[in-house]
Design a protein around this motif. Structure first.
Motif, mmCIF file in Angstrom:
data_model
loop_
_atom_site.group_PDB
_atom_site.id
_atom_site.type_symbol
_atom_site.label_atom_id
_atom_site.label_comp_id
_atom_site.label_asym_id
_atom_site.label_seq_id
_atom_site.Cartn_x
_atom_site.Cartn_y
_atom_site.Cartn_z
ATOM 1 N N UNK A 45 -5.433 1.428 -1.272
ATOM 2 C CA UNK A 45 -4.536 0.281 -1.301
ATOM 3 C C UNK A 45 -4.590 -0.386 -2.665
ATOM 4 N N UNK A 46 -3.590 -1.170 -2.929
ATOM 5 C CA UNK A 46 -3.492 -1.922 -4.169
ATOM 6 C C UNK A 46 -3.228 -3.372 -3.819
ATOM 7 N N UNK A 47 -4.087 -4.269 -4.273
ATOM 8 C CA UNK A 47 -3.900 -5.697 -4.055
ATOM 9 C C UNK A 47 -2.898 -6.215 -5.078
ATOM 10 N N UNK A 48 -1.886 -6.905 -4.599
ATOM 11 C CA UNK A 48 -0.932 -7.593 -5.466
ATOM 12 C C UNK A 48 -1.068 -9.077 -5.139
ATOM 13 N N UNK A 49 -1.920 -9.787 -5.892
ATOM 14 C CA UNK A 49 -2.265 -11.161 -5.521
ATOM 15 C C UNK A 49 -1.120 -12.154 -5.682
ATOM 16 N N UNK A 50 -0.144 -11.839 -6.513
ATOM 17 C CA UNK A 50 0.952 -12.766 -6.778
ATOM 18 C C UNK A 50 2.258 -11.994 -6.976
ATOM 19 N N UNK A 51 3.355 -12.731 -6.980
ATOM 20 C CA UNK A 51 4.643 -12.109 -7.305
ATOM 21 C C UNK A 51 4.635 -11.603 -8.741
ATOM 22 N N UNK A 52 3.893 -12.294 -9.613
ATOM 23 C CA UNK A 52 3.801 -11.849 -11.010
ATOM 24 C C UNK A 52 3.161 -10.465 -11.086
ATOM 25 N N UNK A 53 2.148 -10.217 -10.252
ATOM 26 C CA UNK A 53 1.501 -8.894 -10.233
ATOM 27 C C UNK A 53 2.481 -7.837 -9.727
ATOM 28 N N UNK A 54 3.267 -8.172 -8.705
ATOM 29 C CA UNK A 54 4.288 -7.245 -8.205
ATOM 30 C C UNK A 54 5.326 -6.985 -9.293
ATOM 31 N N UNK A 55 5.711 -8.038 -10.008
ATOM 32 C CA UNK A 55 6.669 -7.886 -11.106
ATOM 33 C C UNK A 55 6.128 -7.012 -12.218
ATOM 34 N N UNK A 85 -13.208 -1.297 -16.859
ATOM 35 C CA UNK A 85 -13.800 -0.476 -15.809
ATOM 36 C C UNK A 85 -12.896 -0.538 -14.587
ATOM 37 N N UNK A 86 -12.789 0.572 -13.852
ATOM 38 C CA UNK A 86 -11.926 0.569 -12.672
ATOM 39 C C UNK A 86 -12.370 -0.445 -11.636
ATOM 40 N N UNK A 87 -11.399 -1.049 -10.973
ATOM 41 C CA UNK A 87 -11.677 -1.986 -9.895
ATOM 42 C C UNK A 87 -12.076 -1.235 -8.628
ATOM 43 N N UNK A 88 -12.326 -1.976 -7.546
ATOM 44 C CA UNK A 88 -12.860 -1.367 -6.333
ATOM 45 C C UNK A 88 -11.871 -0.532 -5.522
ATOM 46 N N UNK A 89 -10.573 -0.742 -5.704
ATOM 47 C CA UNK A 89 -9.632 0.025 -4.889
ATOM 48 C C UNK A 89 -8.423 0.444 -5.704
ATOM 49 N N UNK A 108 -0.825 -6.390 0.054
ATOM 50 C CA UNK A 108 -1.450 -5.100 -0.224
ATOM 51 C C UNK A 108 -0.378 -4.034 -0.088
ATOM 52 N N UNK A 109 -0.388 -3.077 -0.997
ATOM 53 C CA UNK A 109 0.362 -1.847 -0.786
ATOM 54 C C UNK A 109 -0.655 -0.862 -0.248
ATOM 55 N N UNK A 110 -0.384 -0.308 0.918
ATOM 56 C CA UNK A 110 -1.335 0.565 1.603
ATOM 57 C C UNK A 110 -0.653 1.889 1.908
ATOM 58 N N UNK A 111 -1.286 2.994 1.509
ATOM 59 C CA UNK A 111 -0.770 4.321 1.872
ATOM 60 C C UNK A 111 -1.531 4.769 3.108
ATOM 61 N N UNK A 112 -0.796 4.922 4.183
ATOM 62 C CA UNK A 112 -1.400 5.317 5.454
ATOM 63 C C UNK A 112 -1.026 6.752 5.765
ATOM 64 N N UNK A 113 -1.849 7.539 6.366
ATOM 65 C CA UNK A 113 -3.153 7.190 6.901
ATOM 66 C C UNK A 113 -4.272 7.169 5.860
ATOM 67 N N UNK A 114 -4.060 7.764 4.688
ATOM 68 C CA UNK A 114 -5.086 7.699 3.649
ATOM 69 C C UNK A 114 -4.398 7.578 2.305
ATOM 70 N N UNK A 115 -5.084 7.082 1.346
ATOM 71 C CA UNK A 115 -4.506 6.934 0.016
ATOM 72 C C UNK A 115 -4.854 5.604 -0.615
#
Length: 165
Positions: free
Chosen positions: A119-129, A48-52, A110-117
């Protein structure tokens, strides 16, 4: 988040370390966007999709700029130098004035698209990788779908917060 009767093309999926979260990158042609988010795996195996989610314009320049930003961050640029809520780096502004920023959050970012769009939580470097590693397949599939024309010029180089001073 897209409704269930909207056209969607899944571009990439990849499980995070524990397998309970799944990175999902989707193209929503009806909206002209690329959506990146974490989906949660339930006990029964359903996801199921996450919150953001981070929602990018489905334009070559915007997607390529985020790819370059992630590669730059993965190389270690600024990860440990910023305090909570501080920007690590960001893309140059796009024609519509939007930009994507990497903001320090907890142990990750967080990767955040401003002003709207969103965000994506990247909790660790592994998630970014994991996200960075998914981009070649994402770009290949987008190009196969006819995506790839440069619409906004060369805006692919990430900028640090100091570049704005």
């Amino acid at each position: 988040m897209a409704s269930t009767n909207e056209d969607v093309v899944v571009l990439a999926t990849a499980p995070l370390d524990d397998g309970r979260q799944l990175l999902v990158v989707r193209h929503l042609p009806d909206r002209g966007t690329v959506e990146i988010g974490w989906w949660d795996r339930e006990d029964g195996g359903a996801v199921a999709p996450g919150p953001s989610v981070l929602e990018l314009a489905a334009e070559a320049v915007e997607v390529h700029a985020v790819v370059q930003l992630c590669k730059w961050l993965l190389a270690g640029a600024g990860w440990d130098t910023a305090g909570e809520g501080e920007a690590l780096a960001e893309t140059p502004p796009f024609v519509d004035g939007a930009q994507v920023a990497a903001v320090r959050s907890g142990n990750g970012m967080l990767l955040v698209r401003r002003p709207e769009g969103g965000n994506l939580v990247l909790p660790t470097r592994a998630a970014l990788g994991l996200l960075t590693g998914a981009f070649p397949a994402v770009l290949q599939k987008l190009e196969a779908l006819g995506f790839g024309l440069v619409q906004q010029g060369d805006q692919a180089s990430p900028r640090t917060a100091e570049d704005h001073a």
